[in-house]
Scaffold this motif. Structure first.
Motif, short mmCIF file in Angstrom:
data_model
loop_
_atom_site.label_atom_id
_atom_site.label_comp_id
_atom_site.label_asym_id
_atom_site.label_seq_id
_atom_site.Cartn_x
_atom_site.Cartn_y
_atom_site.Cartn_z
N TYR A 10 5.99 -7.48 18.06
CA TYR A 10 6.63 -6.10 18.08
C TYR A 10 5.75 -5.05 18.71
O TYR A 10 6.09 -4.19 19.73
CB TYR A 10 6.73 -5.61 16.69
N SER A 47 10.47 -10.46 17.43
CA SER A 47 10.22 -8.72 17.17
C SER A 47 11.44 -8.20 17.57
O SER A 47 11.60 -7.41 16.73
CB SER A 47 9.17 -8.35 18.26
N THR A 58 9.88 -15.25 14.21
CA THR A 58 8.81 -14.47 14.22
C THR A 58 9.17 -13.32 15.33
O THR A 58 8.43 -12.79 15.90
CB THR A 58 7.35 -14.97 14.72
N ARG A 105 13.38 -7.11 14.03
CA ARG A 105 13.25 -5.84 13.70
C ARG A 105 13.65 -4.91 14.78
O ARG A 105 14.53 -3.74 14.29
CB ARG A 105 11.67 -5.65 13.41
N GLN A 106 13.62 -5.10 15.90
CA GLN A 106 14.00 -4.12 16.90
C GLN A 106 15.34 -3.73 16.90
O GLN A 106 15.91 -2.23 17.21
CB GLN A 106 13.55 -4.55 18.44
N HIS A 137 17.44 -4.65 14.49
CA HIS A 137 18.22 -4.55 12.89
C HIS A 137 18.95 -5.70 12.76
O HIS A 137 20.28 -5.67 12.60
CB HIS A 137 18.77 -3.31 12.91
N GLN A 147 5.06 -11.49 13.40
CA GLN A 147 6.38 -10.74 14.06
C GLN A 147 5.71 -9.27 14.45
O GLN A 147 6.42 -8.71 15.41
CB GLN A 147 7.41 -10.51 13.03
N GLU A 148 5.02 -8.87 13.68
CA GLU A 148 4.25 -7.41 13.84
C GLU A 148 3.64 -7.45 15.42
O GLU A 148 3.55 -6.37 16.18
CB GLU A 148 3.37 -7.17 12.63
N SER A 151 19.43 -9.77 10.76
CA SER A 151 19.10 -10.73 10.00
C SER A 151 19.15 -11.90 10.01
O SER A 151 20.13 -12.31 10.45
CB SER A 151 19.75 -9.95 8.41
N THR A 191 22.63 -6.64 10.87
CA THR A 191 22.67 -6.43 9.32
C THR A 191 23.89 -5.80 9.07
O THR A 191 24.32 -6.22 7.69
CB THR A 191 21.44 -5.57 8.94
N LYS A 227 4.90 -12.48 8.88
CA LYS A 227 5.10 -11.07 9.04
C LYS A 227 3.89 -10.66 9.93
O LYS A 227 4.22 -9.88 10.67
CB LYS A 227 4.93 -10.31 7.61
#
Length: 508
Positions: free
Chosen positions: A482, A424, A422, A427-428, A430, A478-479, A432, A348, A475
């Motif tokens: 995670y 994880s 999707t 997110r882990q 950071h 992906q969760e 984009s 990001t 979402k």
């Protein structure tokens, strides 16, 4: 250390199964290699030219990379235990043949003459003189072959043969060092124990040696009989590709099927291997169901190129379903909601620095890009090949295993990677995703894939699996990934929680 102990506690049953699979594959391979190599060596002692030829052949066979050998065997014998055993036997031939030959030809000629003077026959001389004298050298070759087999057998997990390699592959895929350590340490410990046993046999009596040999045969015969009995009981085998997402999905399949019919037994084979391995296994009736993606079917399995440009989700699914039915007599059930498409991802902070929003924005800075991408993505027409052509981009890319590319971008060794929408890790770490503004990537919706015969013979299973149709958003997926990859929650528990929360099954 705490993480290792926790995994050992949670996966104790899986570890025992993997250990027994590894032991079975290793012992079968060693015995077959001995049966082939030792008689050849006995014969070759009287045929010097043939011996040189056989030594050259076995040496050449051992230089073939294990992955290449497995790849060559799959089209011939399919996937699973058979190609794994064949490959291991090939690698074990050289040390056993070479040491047996050297041991027999290194015997003092005076002892050979003495045996002849006593009027011994060829068999008597071999059993009473030559083999006892050559035994230390022969045993040394067998020990070398055994250690080689046990170490190389970890590759068997890549083609669905199981073993301790499944822990190592799972650890690499999830970036879990504890799993890798457990698989590697157990494999090394098994090699040491078996090597020590063979060393002990070198000095043991014939009766004790025969006893150990009988135990090995009993173990192999017993496991074979058990598998044969198991095969007579109808079971539904569901396999998944490497990664947390396929494992979550197959656990959902299992619960839905068993909830719909209490008399059905479902066996799961998570982390079964790459896409083509599962596809081959399904067509050869080694497994019954596995989750596949519509875009993968059109881009990878179609014998004739199919354009996916401009197709929406429904059109992509219908083309994939029709292709599977006509080409391979396979049934693709209704897909889930989320589109797990390919993507290009950057940090990001990197995106903000260069004001990146879409893939087209990479053109002005392409000379600063260093890519880390999976081999499959690099080689696919809807992957990096398509990106280069459609976006007129060309920057250096290193091929990496899925989990390793995320480590590489985290450590700034690369600054752009391929990803699934999707994952994880987005997110882990950071990261984009850059928008695919020229629509290079097709739609990738997941759905159960099975044979048409299986679907027709199991309407209840089809009905149960279709409960997932139109479910699970990007979402949500992906969760769940995670939860498994980062929080180390068991995939079965994550799958169960989703099904209960959305009233697809009842809470037990």
């Amino acid at each position: 250390m705490n993480q290792i102990l926790q995994i050992l506690s949670e996966r104790r049953g899986d570890l025992w199964v993997a250990l027994l699979q590894h032991l079975q594959i290793s012992l079968v391979s060693l015995l077959l290699a001995m049966i082939i190599a030792m008689p050849l060596a006995f014969w070759a002692t009287k045929h010097k030219k043939a011996a040189e030829f056989l030594l050259q052949v076995t040496s050449i066979l051992q230089t073939i990379p294990s992955l290449a050998l497995l790849g060559l065997l799959i089209p011939l014998v399919g996937i699973g235990t058979v190609p794994a055993v064949i490959a291991l036997v090939v690698y074990a031939l050289l040390p056993i043949f070479q040491n047996t030959y050297i041991g027999l030809t290194g015997i003092d000629p005076a002892l050979e003459e003495a045996a002849n003077a006593f009027g011994m026959s060829r068999i008597q001389k071999l059993c009473k003189v030559e083999i006892p004298l050559a035994l230390p050298t022969i045993i040394s070759g067998i020990r070398t072959a055994l250690v080689l087999i046990v170490g190389t057998a970890t590759m068997a997990a890549l083609i669905g043969a199981g073993g301790l390699g499944s822990f190592i592959l799972l650890g690499i895929d999830r970036n879990n060092t504890a799993l890798i350590i457990i698989g590697a340490v157990c494999s090394g410990a098994l090699a040491i124990c078996l090597s020590a046993l063979i060393k002990w046999l070198e000095h043991a009596s014939v009766k004790k040696a025969l006893g150990v040999f009988a135990v090995c045969l009993f173990f192999l015969a017993g496991s074979g009989i058990y598998q044969a009995v198991e095969n007579h009981t109808e079971t539904i085998t569901i396999a998944g590709k490497l990664g947390s997402e396929p494992e979550i999905l197959i656990n959902m399949y299992k619960e839905l099927i068993e909830d719909g019919d209490a008399h059905v037994k479902v066996v799961l084979k998570p982390n079964f291997g790459k896409t083509t391995f599962l596809y081959s296994a399904l067509k050869n009736n080694k497994i019954d169901i596995y989750p596949e993606f519509t875009g993968t079917i059109l881009e990878t399995f179609a014998k004739k190129p199919i354009s996916t440009s401009g197709l929406d989700e429904q059109q992509t699914y219908q083309k994939a379903r029709q292709l599977m039915k006509q080409q391979d007599k396979l049934a693709l059930l209704k897909p889930m909601a989320y589109d797990n498409t390919y993507a290009l991802a950057v940090k990001t902070s990197f995106m903000n620095k260069y004001h990146l929003h879409k893939i087209s924005d990479l053109a002005p800075i392409q000379f600063q890009l260093k890519g880390g991408m999976t081999m499959e993505f690099i080689d696919r027409s809807d992957g990096f090949k398509g990106i280069k052509k459609r976006y007129d981009l060309d920057f250096p890319v290193k091929s990496m295993e899925p989990a390793l590319r995320y480590q590489a971008i985290q450590q700034n060794k690369v600054n752009i990677v391929d990803a699934y929408s999707t994952d994880s890790e987005l997110r882990q770490y950071h990261l984009s995703i850059l928008r695919d503004d020229k629509h290079n990537f097709p739609i990738y919706q997941g759905a159960p894939l099975m044979s048409l015969d299986f679907a027709n013979n199991h309407p209840k299973i089809v009905q149960s699996l279709n409960k997932l149709a139109g479910k699970i958003t990007e979402k949500e997926m992906q969760e769940m990934n995670y939860e498994v990859n980062v929080k180390n929650v068991d995939p079965g528990k994550v799958a169960h929680q989703y099904l209960v929360k959305h009233h697809l099954i009842k809470e037990n």
